[in-house]
Design a protein around this motif. Structure first.
Motif, PDB file in Angstrom:
ATOM      1  N   UNK A 351      -1.305   8.491   4.661  1.00  0.00           N
ATOM      2  CA  UNK A 351      -0.838   7.114   4.697  1.00  0.00           C
ATOM      3  C   UNK A 351      -0.542   6.649   6.115  1.00  0.00           C
ATOM      4  N   UNK A 352       0.034   7.530   6.951  1.00  0.00           N
ATOM      5  CA  UNK A 352       0.332   7.163   8.338  1.00  0.00           C
ATOM      6  C   UNK A 352      -0.947   6.942   9.137  1.00  0.00           C
ATOM      7  N   UNK A 353      -1.939   7.806   8.925  1.00  0.00           N
ATOM      8  CA  UNK A 353      -3.218   7.641   9.625  1.00  0.00           C
ATOM      9  C   UNK A 353      -3.864   6.321   9.222  1.00  0.00           C
ATOM     10  N   UNK A 354      -3.788   6.005   7.939  1.00  0.00           N
ATOM     11  CA  UNK A 354      -4.356   4.748   7.462  1.00  0.00           C
ATOM     12  C   UNK A 354      -3.664   3.551   8.114  1.00  0.00           C
ATOM     13  N   UNK A 355      -2.337   3.644   8.264  1.00  0.00           N
ATOM     14  CA  UNK A 355      -1.599   2.554   8.881  1.00  0.00           C
ATOM     15  C   UNK A 355      -1.925   2.445  10.375  1.00  0.00           C
ATOM     16  N   UNK A 531       6.337   3.585   1.058  1.00  0.00           N
ATOM     17  CA  UNK A 531       6.183   2.173   0.695  1.00  0.00           C
ATOM     18  C   UNK A 531       4.790   1.648   1.022  1.00  0.00           C
ATOM     19  N   UNK A 532       4.225   2.106   2.126  1.00  0.00           N
ATOM     20  CA  UNK A 532       2.896   1.635   2.528  1.00  0.00           C
ATOM     21  C   UNK A 532       1.830   2.060   1.524  1.00  0.00           C
ATOM     22  N   UNK A 533       2.026   3.243   0.939  1.00  0.00           N
ATOM     23  CA  UNK A 533       1.063   3.765  -0.033  1.00  0.00           C
ATOM     24  C   UNK A 533       1.412   3.396  -1.475  1.00  0.00           C
ATOM     25  N   UNK A 534       2.450   2.580  -1.648  1.00  0.00           N
ATOM     26  CA  UNK A 534       2.854   2.115  -2.980  1.00  0.00           C
ATOM     27  C   UNK A 534       3.172   3.265  -3.926  1.00  0.00           C
ATOM     28  N   UNK A 535       3.944   4.245  -3.440  1.00  0.00           N
ATOM     29  CA  UNK A 535       4.357   5.342  -4.304  1.00  0.00           C
ATOM     30  C   UNK A 535       5.302   4.852  -5.403  1.00  0.00           C
ATOM     31  N   UNK A 536       6.099   3.845  -5.106  1.00  0.00           N
ATOM     32  CA  UNK A 536       6.909   3.164  -6.111  1.00  0.00           C
ATOM     33  C   UNK A 536       6.564   1.684  -5.986  1.00  0.00           C
ATOM     34  N   UNK A 537       5.820   1.163  -6.935  1.00  0.00           N
ATOM     35  CA  UNK A 537       5.228  -0.163  -6.787  1.00  0.00           C
ATOM     36  C   UNK A 537       5.781  -1.139  -7.811  1.00  0.00           C
ATOM     37  N   UNK A 538       6.019  -2.345  -7.348  1.00  0.00           N
ATOM     38  CA  UNK A 538       6.368  -3.438  -8.253  1.00  0.00           C
ATOM     39  C   UNK A 538       5.077  -3.952  -8.882  1.00  0.00           C
ATOM     40  N   UNK A 539       4.893  -3.625 -10.156  1.00  0.00           N
ATOM     41  CA  UNK A 539       3.630  -3.957 -10.812  1.00  0.00           C
ATOM     42  C   UNK A 539       3.881  -4.246 -12.291  1.00  0.00           C
ATOM     43  N   UNK A 540       4.571  -5.359 -12.583  1.00  0.00           N
ATOM     44  CA  UNK A 540       4.872  -5.671 -13.989  1.00  0.00           C
ATOM     45  C   UNK A 540       3.603  -6.040 -14.755  1.00  0.00           C
ATOM     46  N   UNK A 541       3.638  -5.765 -16.035  1.00  0.00           N
ATOM     47  CA  UNK A 541       2.487  -6.098 -16.866  1.00  0.00           C
ATOM     48  C   UNK A 541       2.582  -5.427 -18.217  1.00  0.00           C
ATOM     49  N   UNK A 542       1.779  -5.863 -19.160  1.00  0.00           N
ATOM     50  CA  UNK A 542       1.778  -5.277 -20.489  1.00  0.00           C
ATOM     51  C   UNK A 542       3.118  -5.481 -21.173  1.00  0.00           C
ATOM     52  N   UNK A 543       3.703  -4.373 -21.600  1.00  0.00           N
ATOM     53  CA  UNK A 543       5.006  -4.437 -22.263  1.00  0.00           C
ATOM     54  C   UNK A 543       6.164  -4.511 -21.265  1.00  0.00           C
ATOM     55  N   UNK A 762       3.697  -6.356   7.886  1.00  0.00           N
ATOM     56  CA  UNK A 762       4.889  -6.250   8.732  1.00  0.00           C
ATOM     57  C   UNK A 762       5.157  -4.797   9.130  1.00  0.00           C
ATOM     58  N   UNK A 763       4.841  -3.865   8.236  1.00  0.00           N
ATOM     59  CA  UNK A 763       4.963  -2.451   8.585  1.00  0.00           C
ATOM     60  C   UNK A 763       4.005  -2.104   9.725  1.00  0.00           C
ATOM     61  N   UNK A 764       2.783  -2.599   9.634  1.00  0.00           N
ATOM     62  CA  UNK A 764       1.803  -2.341  10.692  1.00  0.00           C
ATOM     63  C   UNK A 764       2.249  -2.951  12.025  1.00  0.00           C
ATOM     64  N   UNK A 765       2.753  -4.173  11.965  1.00  0.00           N
ATOM     65  CA  UNK A 765       3.183  -4.859  13.186  1.00  0.00           C
ATOM     66  C   UNK A 765       4.325  -4.102  13.850  1.00  0.00           C
ATOM     67  N   UNK A 766       5.297  -3.641  13.061  1.00  0.00           N
ATOM     68  CA  UNK A 766       6.412  -2.871  13.624  1.00  0.00           C
ATOM     69  C   UNK A 766       5.915  -1.567  14.243  1.00  0.00           C
ATOM     70  N   UNK A 767       5.045  -0.865  13.505  1.00  0.00           N
ATOM     71  CA  UNK A 767       4.550   0.428  13.972  1.00  0.00           C
ATOM     72  C   UNK A 767       3.690   0.256  15.230  1.00  0.00           C
ATOM     73  N   UNK A 768       2.888  -0.783  15.258  1.00  0.00           N
ATOM     74  CA  UNK A 768       2.038  -1.072  16.421  1.00  0.00           C
ATOM     75  C   UNK A 768       2.909  -1.241  17.670  1.00  0.00           C
ATOM     76  N   UNK A 769       3.947  -2.064  17.556  1.00  0.00           N
ATOM     77  CA  UNK A 769       4.813  -2.288  18.720  1.00  0.00           C
ATOM     78  C   UNK A 769       5.550  -1.014  19.112  1.00  0.00           C
ATOM     79  N   UNK A 770       6.005  -0.246  18.124  1.00  0.00           N
ATOM     80  CA  UNK A 770       6.699   1.009  18.413  1.00  0.00           C
ATOM     81  C   UNK A 770       5.801   1.956  19.204  1.00  0.00           C
ATOM     82  N   UNK A 771       4.533   2.080  18.808  1.00  0.00           N
ATOM     83  CA  UNK A 771       3.646   3.035  19.472  1.00  0.00           C
ATOM     84  C   UNK A 771       3.181   2.536  20.837  1.00  0.00           C
ATOM     85  N   UNK A 772       3.134   1.234  21.051  1.00  0.00           N
ATOM     86  CA  UNK A 772       2.886   0.734  22.405  1.00  0.00           C
ATOM     87  C   UNK A 772       4.034   1.130  23.335  1.00  0.00           C
TER      88      UNK A 772
END
Length: 792
Positions: A351-355, A531-543, A762-772
């Motif tokens: 997930x970090x590499x993807x970000x 959170x970036x990989x949606x391990x716990x995701x808000x995804x209502x539907x069905x019942x 926003x996660x990408x933007x924060x991480x981008x600035x941190x690594x710069x």
């Protein structure tokens, strides 16, 4: 005893397990101990009582005998301790390991006990046991009550008025009666001790009455009522605070504005690539372009380390698998995972590499060390870290023209990982150990309460610990709540400090990137892959739909595991937040204080903290809080004890949370991965947390979520404000209106704000600035680097 009971403060949420015998046996043994103390005092008084002729030498020999009794008993206890030390090798480490603070406190306690004993013996021998006892009881009762009144002038905690008046009246009556009887009996019987008072004049009784009146006026001066609910004020203030934060966080409408704001805020020019970062952020509609103070705070002390030293320490911690730290390398605009990563954590690094790959083409070559454990890792002592921060406060060469390009051939500066693992480590194994004093409070100033005080009484709420960040029972300063330096009681109230599951920490500044951390730790925060990989995701539907707020069940809901820390058999689970919350909800044994309309208040709209029994609370308010499946991370008796104490339930579908109005979020071994989905839902999140994450400053408590103190003493009261109460309390009918409007407003504001500033972008933007910033810190020419406007 009445004075001590009324001045001890409210009960804490520390678990007194109803299934264990201690809840009844300990109070019983305390009373037995009191009776034994009385017996000892009476026997000692008889031993040192003067005879008819007052033989001084006989009294002296009896004093010596008493001294020998104390000496023999202490020697016996020492021999018992020595026998235990010899017979229990596994306990020798903690028996012989103690801090200088502990030794000094023990010495002071021993000196106080010895002085008290000598003074008591002298007083008994001079004035008799009854007179000495009456004077001591009277003085202690008034001193305890007076100190309590002075130090607790707020409506919370409330005072048990009847007990206070009874204790003071008994003390005054006892003193007056004793002196009167003693004086009247002097003419009839020659006492065995010298009379204290041959005559009690009228002015003495007048003085006692005056003292009682003064004390009573001090007590009645305590404000018992409030004219508004504190939460109303906190919600009102939160709106203005958030608007002010939002304006300063996004005032840079152009690159030039952002550059100037950076220069003003951080006392140096932005790093190379800042222009690319700005375009990346604005193209993704980022509302936050100026306020990245958390990055500045995390990286500031690293300016005290040379770039080569930072790179060396990075190699050192990545090359030793025992450290539980994995590496990611960035080379030629692409991120790759270093070898020897545990399969259980591969998803995290993927997930970090993807970000990182979203913006890696603008990054210089670098190696990064990511903490694989939930617990944070780096706790540098206060004096050391403060001196390091001073070095990084501003640019050391402010007048020098900066180069907007990173150095060439940076890859050569990062040492390749060896084929054979490195075995040297600067981390210390802390799993299953108490960590508060060695690795928690070390980040506090020397005069802080966390370093100076040791609170052993887990039965009572530490009100002096809560005052700085509270308004009554409610959290008024979320940031200050996270600062442990004024809260020594936290040492016994979280699994991270009681017995962490996988903790390896260092007192040296190591370049470790972690998903969350607690106050006093110096890890570098980054957006979690969970959170970036949606391990716990808000995804209502069905019942499991997410209905409007007004249609949800009026219940505070939580499901989770006992994963906050490990309880290996010593009962440490009783202080862990999750277990305390489940006990507070299901097995509550002590009354709680709730702010309710009070009929005897001067005005009808006045509110007062009322004591509500556990039965009344469970009848009037709804909590559905439970541990799922089975007890984990335990050993010895702690497994069956918790199993018996908590009613376990079957796991539920995560998407079923949305049917409830109020969702409770609690720490696990580290941060909770469910908070962001809770924010994205139409439900109202209640959050109690020790750990802080990268986005903490972006959220405003009481505007986007409901904050709870880690002690959980206000959870029932907070729920009563939103959910309402209607029924009988203490023999009278009580009506607290349900505040669905306020609850829905906070839930919707949190939902809307999360969709604007807590997106994956926003996660990408924060991480981008941190690594710069990290790229500049690790460059040998870092003092020469920076983006100068107009240079290109």
């Amino acid at each position: 005893m009445l004075a001590l009971t009324t001045s001890s403060g409210p009960k804490s949420s520390y678990v007194c397990a109803r299934v264990l015998p201690y809840s009844k046996s300990i109070p019983l043994l305390q009373h037995v101990g009191t009776l034994l103390d009385c017996g000892i005092v009476i026997i000692v008084a008889q031993l040192i009582k003067r005879g008819k002729h007052g033989e001084a030498h006989e009294v002296g020999r009896r004093h010596v005998a008493i001294g020998w009794a104390f000496t023999i008993s202490s020697t016996f206890l020492a021999l018992v301790g020595l026998a235990y030390y010899v017979s229990q090798p596994e306990d020798r480490h903690w028996i012989t390991t103690f801090t200088s603070t502990y030794a000094w406190s023990s010495a002071k306690l021993a000196a106080a006990a010895a002085l008290t004993t000598v003074c008591g013996l002298h007083a008994i021998s001079r004035v008799g046991l009854k007179t000495a006892s009456v004077v001591v009881v009277f003085t202690c009762t008034y001193t305890i009550s007076l100190a309590w009144a002075w130090s607790n002038s707020q409506p919370f905690p409330p005072i048990a008025s009847r007990s206070v008046l009874v204790s003071l009246s008994l003390a005054l009556l006892g003193l007056g009666l004793h002196f009167n009887i003693e004086t009247a009996s002097e003419d009839r019987v020659k006492p065995s001790v010298k009379p204290t008072f041959t005559r009690v004049p009228a002015w003495f009784y007048l003085s006692l009455i005056t003292l009682f009146v003064v004390r009573g006026s001090l007590w009645f001066s305590k404000s018992s009522y409030v004219s508004y609910h504190p939460i109303d004020l906190l919600i009102f203030d939160a709106k203005f605070y958030h608007e002010a934060w939002r304006k300063q966080a996004s005032s840079g409408k152009q690159l030039e504005d952002a550059w100037k704001n950076y220069r003003t805020r951080y006392n140096r020019v932005p790093p190379p690539g800042f222009d690319e970062w700005y375009r990346y952020a604005t193209s993704r509609s980022s509302l936050v372009v100026d306020d990245f103070d958390s990055i500045y705070r995390d990286l500031q002390p690293f300016w005290d380390l040379a770039p080569a030293e930072i790179r060396q320490r990075t190699w050192e911690i990545i090359s030793n698998p025992w450290n539980d730290i994995a590496g990611i390398s960035v080379r030629n605009g692409k991120a790759d995972i270093s070898p020897n990563v545990m399969p259980t954590h591969r998803w995290m690094l993927d997930g970090l590499v993807n970000m990182i790959d979203q913006f890696a083409k603008w990054l210089p070559d670098m190696d990064l060390a990511f903490n694989l454990n939930d617990e944070c890792r780096v706790a540098v002592p206060f004096s050391v870290i403060e001196s390091m921060r001073k070095v990084g406060q501003s640019d050391r060469n402010p007048d020098r023209r900066k180069d907007p390009h990173f150095s060439n051939d940076r890859a050569a500066g990062w040492t390749p990982l060896p084929e054979a693992p490195n075995t040297e480590s600067r981390f210390k194994e802390l799993s299953f150990q108490r960590t508060f004093y060695e690795f928690g409070a070390v980040g506090c100033p020397p005069n802080s309460s966390a370093l100076r005080n040791r609170l052993w009484n887990t039965n009572t709420l530490c009100t002096t610990c809560t005052y700085p960040h509270s308004l009554g029972q409610f959290v008024s300063d979320w940031t200050l709540l996270g600062n442990i330096c004024h809260q020594p009681d936290i040492a016994n109230l979280h699994g991270f400090y009681l017995s962490p599951a996988a903790s390896k920490a260092s007192h040296e500044l190591m370049p470790v990137f972690s998903q969350s951390k607690v106050h006093g730790y110096n890890d570098i925060l980054y957006p979690s892959a969970w959170n970036y990989m949606d391990k716990a995701k808000y995804d209502p539907g069905g019942d499991n739909l997410d209905p409007p707020f007004k249609d949800k069940d009026n219940v505070l809901f939580w499901r989770g595991a006992t994963s906050e820390g490990v309880s290996p058999g010593s009962g440490t689970w009783k202080g862990m937040t999750r277990q305390r919350m489940v006990h507070l909800s299901n097995n509550l044994t002590t009354a709680q204080h709730v702010l309710l309309p009070y009929p005897t208040a001067p005005l009808p709209e006045k509110l007062a903290y009322v004591t509500v029994t556990p039965t009344e609370l469970k009848t009037l308010l709804n909590m559905d809080v439970a541990i799922v499946d089975r007890i984990v991370r335990c050993g010895g008796r702690d497994c069956p004890d918790q199993d018996a104490e908590f009613g376990l339930v079957q796991p539920t579908d995560f998407q079923s949370h949305w049917r409830y109005k109020y969702l409770l979020d609690l720490d696990g071994a580290g941060f909770s991965g469910r908070f962001l989905p809770f924010l994205q839902s139409r439900s109202l999140p209640f959050k109690a947390a020790l750990f802080r994450e990268w986005y903490d400053s972006r959220l405003t408590p009481w505007l986007h979520f409901v904050p709870l103190d880690l002690r959980l003493h206000g959870v029932w009261d907070t729920l009563a404000y939103f959910a309402g109460m209607k029924g009988n309390v203490g023999g009278r009918d009580v009506l607290v209106k349900r505040r669905d409007k306020e609850g829905e407003l906070i839930a919707e504001r949190g939902r809307e704000w999360a969709e604007k500033v807590l997106r994956k972008e926003d996660m990408e933007i924060y991480f981008f600035r941190l690594l710069l910033e990290w790229g500049r810190l690790t460059d040998d020419r870092r003092d020469e680097l920076g983006l100068e406007l107009g240079l290109e």
